[in-house]
Write a protein that holds these residues in place. Structure first.
Motif, short mmCIF file in Angstrom:
data_model
loop_
_atom_site.label_atom_id
_atom_site.label_comp_id
_atom_site.label_asym_id
_atom_site.label_seq_id
_atom_site.Cartn_x
_atom_site.Cartn_y
_atom_site.Cartn_z
N ASP A 178 -27.42 -23.21 -2.01
CA ASP A 178 -25.45 -22.98 -1.93
C ASP A 178 -24.90 -22.97 -1.58
OD1 ASP A 178 -23.41 -22.93 -3.58
OD2 ASP A 178 -23.73 -21.94 -5.86
N PRO A 179 -23.65 -23.16 -1.10
CA PRO A 179 -22.65 -22.61 -0.05
C PRO A 179 -22.25 -21.25 -0.03
CG PRO A 179 -22.44 -24.26 -0.28
CD PRO A 179 -23.42 -24.65 -0.93
N ARG A 180 -22.54 -21.28 -1.49
CA ARG A 180 -21.27 -19.83 -2.45
C ARG A 180 -22.27 -18.38 -1.98
NH1 ARG A 180 -20.35 -20.99 -7.95
NH2 ARG A 180 -22.39 -21.63 -7.61
N MET A 181 -23.54 -19.29 -2.07
CA MET A 181 -24.50 -17.62 -1.26
C MET A 181 -24.01 -17.65 -0.08
SD MET A 181 -26.66 -17.86 -3.89
CE MET A 181 -28.18 -18.98 -4.09
N PHE B 65 -20.87 -17.57 1.56
CA PHE B 65 -19.87 -17.14 0.67
C PHE B 65 -19.64 -15.64 -0.17
CE2 PHE B 65 -15.84 -17.44 -1.89
CZ PHE B 65 -14.65 -16.69 -1.03
N VAL B 66 -20.32 -15.28 -0.64
CA VAL B 66 -20.41 -14.36 -1.41
C VAL B 66 -21.05 -13.64 -0.24
CG1 VAL B 66 -21.38 -12.70 -3.39
CG2 VAL B 66 -20.65 -14.80 -4.40
N ALA B 67 -21.88 -13.77 0.18
CA ALA B 67 -22.38 -12.77 0.97
C ALA B 67 -21.31 -11.97 1.92
CB ALA B 67 -23.56 -13.05 2.51
N ILE C 31 -29.22 -14.53 4.47
CA ILE C 31 -29.15 -15.20 3.13
C ILE C 31 -29.77 -16.60 2.61
CG2 ILE C 31 -27.95 -16.72 0.97
CD1 ILE C 31 -28.69 -12.84 1.55
N LEU D 60 -34.00 -17.97 2.73
CA LEU D 60 -34.05 -19.18 1.38
C LEU D 60 -34.97 -20.59 1.93
CD1 LEU D 60 -30.91 -18.49 -0.48
CD2 LEU D 60 -32.91 -17.34 -1.08
#
Lengths: 273, 344
Positions: free
Chosen positions: A162-165, A167-169, A183, A187
């Motif tokens: 998930d690219p949002r992972m 992004f959150v980082a 990240i 993964l």
């Protein structure tokens, strides 16, 4: 249709499927066991010969080096192909697939022309990077043929994250590079390991492209597949079967590890076109 | 503190058109809108996942619309929390402190503070896949808050939770906000959530903020048919206004306190209506007789639908319905004040 007819048709259909499966599985096992039956009894004495030892060493060293080169190039390329949008991305995607679609022997001829006939190739040779009819050419041929596979496997693994992972980082303070390293890379570890294994196994078995660029010179560019080829052509079946047996063991072993690592998701053929 | 000026962005099917918003320091601001209104895109714009197509994003006196996410210092909590699956709860929370190079002493103090405040000491060594929804949420909040963000962005933080525990987490969010005073922008599709939590609320519809105000004001005085319908006003009518009277159906005229001529939308909250057997002798200027066509008991309250030529929903206590023995088909009187009628 009566109940009996329906049932009869189903039974016939399932029987045909069962026979087809049994046939193809049996066929593959039979063909491979022909080599194993001939190769295994003499394997120890064959491995003791200077020629097979040379081939094993050359195969392992070239395939390990070309796999490392594939990793170095495929990691950033796969990241870009998965995460970035840029002009010409579709074009790049198509180009990256070309070596997969080409017969390896054609790739080999292309490399031979580039490094053997152009001033670019001569310049590299003058600098000591001689690829034509040298072990270095084997590494290059393996790299050229395999790097697209490595990119494909890695890209498909990165696509699954998930690219949002990332992004959150980044909202937590990571740069792009940091979020990739901290990240995404951990993964995709399984995909990376699967990619490395499949690339290495393919490199070990690479024949066509390496044959064209590096040639088949006994005790010079003699990898395991080349050794198999040379010994078959002079009729030394014992050595040929030993080389083939080693290749089978490595291939089946790496296929097994690849499947454990979840490689079946990548749906790629091991030896390509 | 956070100012959005003429913000526009198109991402796939979502489009934000000309978003203008001013969120104050320390405020708990909620953006509410139906699913598909582009709410998440708005948060991602503020956090820097995308660059706006047009418009500006200001933090105090700095325009941040072109900065990288890592330069903006926002805390982001996704609906599914997006915890890092390969890291433990502790490592997830420490992540931001590590990459920002916060000193060991300071890190330790902030970590311990947030962990004890959110009461998550017991699960620090676990991996996200073993956590419940509520535990994931607290981990994600801790991960964001420990970096002391200038603004906390919450993307539907309660919608992945079971209804039973949702209420408790609403209070938790309120408690966190009161303790940390972190400016918070929370988006949701649930107006009830906005009513409970928000200092102020903005309603997002078709890519635009259509109304901003205190939750009670929006609830009482929706400024459009869409908002009225969205916040759950049951009695919404289109009608023709003449002076202080609106005709909403043939011969059904409702008195209002707003003089106006022409087509209007009229809203009436169901709890402002009184039902009785006899016509009430009260100050209410609107009295209609009709027939009960539906009784929907949701103890302790009961929705009674009365047909007076047009259907009107009244909200009364179940006790009242039982005391007066209202039944389907009964003739009853409805009464409501002209001040309870809101004209758009």
């Amino acid at each position: 249709m009566g109940k009996g007819r329906v049932e009869g048709q189903n039974i016939i259909f399932i029987s045909i499927v069962a026979v087809a499966i049994a046939f193809i599985v049996g066929f593959i096992i039979l063909a491979i066991s022909m080599i194993l039956v001939r190769g295994t009894p003499n394997i120890l004495s064959s491995v003791a010969t200077r020629e097979i030892q040379f081939a094993i060493k050359l195969s392992f060293s070239t395939s390990i080096i070309s796999t490392i080169l594939c990793i170095l190039v495929a990691v950033p390329v796969a990241y870009g192909m998965s995460r970035l949008n840029f002009v010409g991305k579709r074009f790049a995607t198509t180009v990256l697939d070309i070596p997969i679609a080409l017969p390896p022997i054609v790739s080999g001829v292309a490399l031979l022309l580039l490094f053997g006939t152009t001033s670019f190739g001569h310049a590299l040779a003058a600098w000591g990077l001689e690829f034509v009819f040298t072990p270095l050419g084997i590494v290059l041929a393996q790299f050229f043929v395999n790097v697209p596979y490595m990119i494909k496997v890695l890209k498909s693994s990165i696509d699954d994250i998930d690219p949002r992972m990332e992004f959150v980082a980044r909202t937590l303070g990571c740069t792009r590079l940091q979020s990739f390293v901290r990240i995404t890379l951990p993964l995709v570890r399984n995909g990376l390991v699967a990619g490395i294994i499949i690339t290495w196994a393919r490199a070990l078995g690479e024949f066509g492209a390496a044959l064209m660029l590096a040639g088949a010179t006994r005790l010079k560019t003699e990898t395991l597949p080349v050794s198999l080829f040379l010994n078959m052509s002079v009729g030394d079946l014992e050595l040929a079967m030993a080389a083939a047996t080693i290749l089978i063991i490595v291939s089946v072993g790496s296929l097994f590890i690849f499947e454990i690592m979840g490689g079946h998701r990548f749906e790629i053929s091991r030896y390509g076109a | 503190m956070l100012q959005l000026k003429g913000l526009q962005k198109k991402v796939g099917n979502f489009e934000l058109k000309n978003i203008n918003l001013d969120i104050h320091e320390g405020e708990y601001f909620i953006i509410v809108g139906p699913t598909g209104a582009g709410k998440t895109v708005l948060l991602e714009l503020i956090a820097g996942m995308y660059q706006p197509d047009a418009g500006e994003i200001w933090f105090d006196n700095t325009e941040i619309g072109k900065l990288f996410p890592e330069q903006r210092n926002v805390g982001f909590v996704y609906q599914d929390y997006a915890l890092f699956p390969h890291l433990t709860v502790k490592e997830n929370i420490m992540f931001g402190l590590k990459v920002r190079g916060v000193g060991t002493g300071e890190s330790k103090k902030r970590f311990n503070d947030i962990v004890s405040f959110l009461r998550i000491e017991y699960m620090l060594d676990r991996f996200p896949s073993t956590l419940s929804g509520g535990e994931k949420q607290r981990t994600a909040l801790a991960r964001a808050l420990v970096t002391l963000p200038r603004i906390l962005l919450l993307d539907e933080p309660l919608s992945a939770l079971d209804p039973q525990i949702k209420r408790g987490f609403q209070e938790e969010l309120r408690r966190i906000h009161e303790a940390t005073k972190t400016t918070t922008l929370h988006i949701t599709h649930d107006f009830a959530e906005a009513m409970t939590l928000g200092d102020r609320v903005g309603v997002l519809h078709e890519g635009k903020i259509v109304q901003v105000g205190k939750p009670a004001d929006i609830f009482r005085r929706p400024n459009s048919y869409f908002v009225a319908d969205f916040v759950g006003v049951e009695n919404i009518f289109r009608g023709e206004s003449k002076g202080r009277t609106v005709e909403i159906a043939p011969e059904i005229r409702i008195r209002t306190t707003y003089p106006k001529d022409g087509p209007v939308v009229l809203t009436l909250r169901s709890e402002d209506i009184i039902i009785s057997r006899e016509k009430l002798d009260s100050s209410a200027q609107n009295n209609f007789q009709g027939q009960i066509v539906e009784i929907n008991d949701q103890r302790p309250l009961c929705r009674v639908t009365v047909d007076i030529g047009i259907e009107i929903v009244a909200l009364v206590t179940t006790q009242t319905v039982e005391d007066f023995n209202f039944k389907l088909g009964d003739k009853v009187w409805l009464a409501f004040k002209s001040a309870a009628v809101h004209v758009l």
